[in-house]
Design an enzyme around this catalytic site. Structure first.
Site, PDB file in Angstrom:
ATOM      1  N   HIS A  44       0.847  -1.186   0.000  1.00 23.22           N
ATOM      2  CA  HIS A  44       0.000   0.000   0.000  1.00 23.22           C
ATOM      3  C   HIS A  44       0.890   1.246   0.000  1.00 23.22           C
ATOM      4  O   HIS A  44       2.093   1.150   0.251  1.00 23.22           O
ATOM      5  CB  HIS A  44      -0.915   0.014   1.232  1.00 23.22           C
ATOM      6  N   HIS A 120       5.807   6.185  -1.592  1.00 22.73           N
ATOM      7  CA  HIS A 120       6.547   4.948  -1.813  1.00 22.73           C
ATOM      8  C   HIS A 120       5.726   3.748  -1.353  1.00 22.73           C
ATOM      9  O   HIS A 120       4.770   3.891  -0.601  1.00 22.73           O
ATOM     10  CB  HIS A 120       7.885   4.975  -1.070  1.00 22.73           C
TER      11      HIS A 120
END
EC number: 3.1.4.58
Length: 180
Positions: A44, A120
């Site tokens: 995620h 990220h």
């Protein structure tokens, strides 16, 4: 102990593509730095981390109020890097025109905080040490040219992370639908 965080989950196509490119083996030196791959079902993009003393009900209302009506950015997983203890895949926004700043607006609304936000996806965690630079540097080099398929998320998710079993178990608490 449970912690709350806001995140976007990559599309199944983006997850499948990245899973094909992440090395399936542990490189030389991985045992020395206790390298642990993050399973794809936990991938995620975290926007806000709210800790373990936050009320789910209060945070749900807060996130819903701030994120409702925001435009969904078009995203792509691309490149690689590391923070101390984390090997990550980068995220770039491919949204054009008036919505080109959708990622930043979403990050601010979702609680990215005051520090500069570096989108990220964590693919591995490791213990810092003398050998970490060499091992992680080799993996960053291996993944540096990675460029996955673009996708547009449908929602922003408030997750609860339960750490009682040792490995985090994520459960969606609330979803805020994003505008296309």
């Amino acid at each position: 102990m449970a912690r709350l965080f806001s995140a976007i989950v990559p599309s199944p196509e983006a997850v499948a593509d990245l899973a094909e490119h992440v090395p399936g083996h542990l490189p030389d030196g991985a045992a020395e730095i206790k390298l642990r791959w993050t399973p794809p079902d936990r991938w995620h993009l975290t926007f806000g981390f709210f800790g373990d003393d936050d009320s789910e009900q209060r945070r749900t209302k807060w996130l819903h109020r701030r994120a409702t009506g925001l435009r969904a950015p078009t995203l792509r997983l691309a490149g690689a890097g590391s923070f101390p203890g984390v090997l990550w895949i980068g995220v770039v926004e491919e949204t054009a025109g008036e919505s080109a700043d959708a990622m930043r607006k979403l990050a601010v609304a979702a609680g990215a905080g005051r520090r500069p936000y570096r989108p990220h996806l964590t693919v591995a965690r490791y213990q810092r040490g003398q050998h970490a630079k060499r091992v992680i540097g080799g993996l960053v080099d291996q993944l540096a040219d990675y460029r996955g398929p673009a996708w547009t998320p449908s929602d922003l998710v408030l997750f609860r992370s339960d750490l009682s079993s040792g490995s985090p178990v994520y459960a969606a608490v609330h979803r805020v639908e994003l505008d296309a």
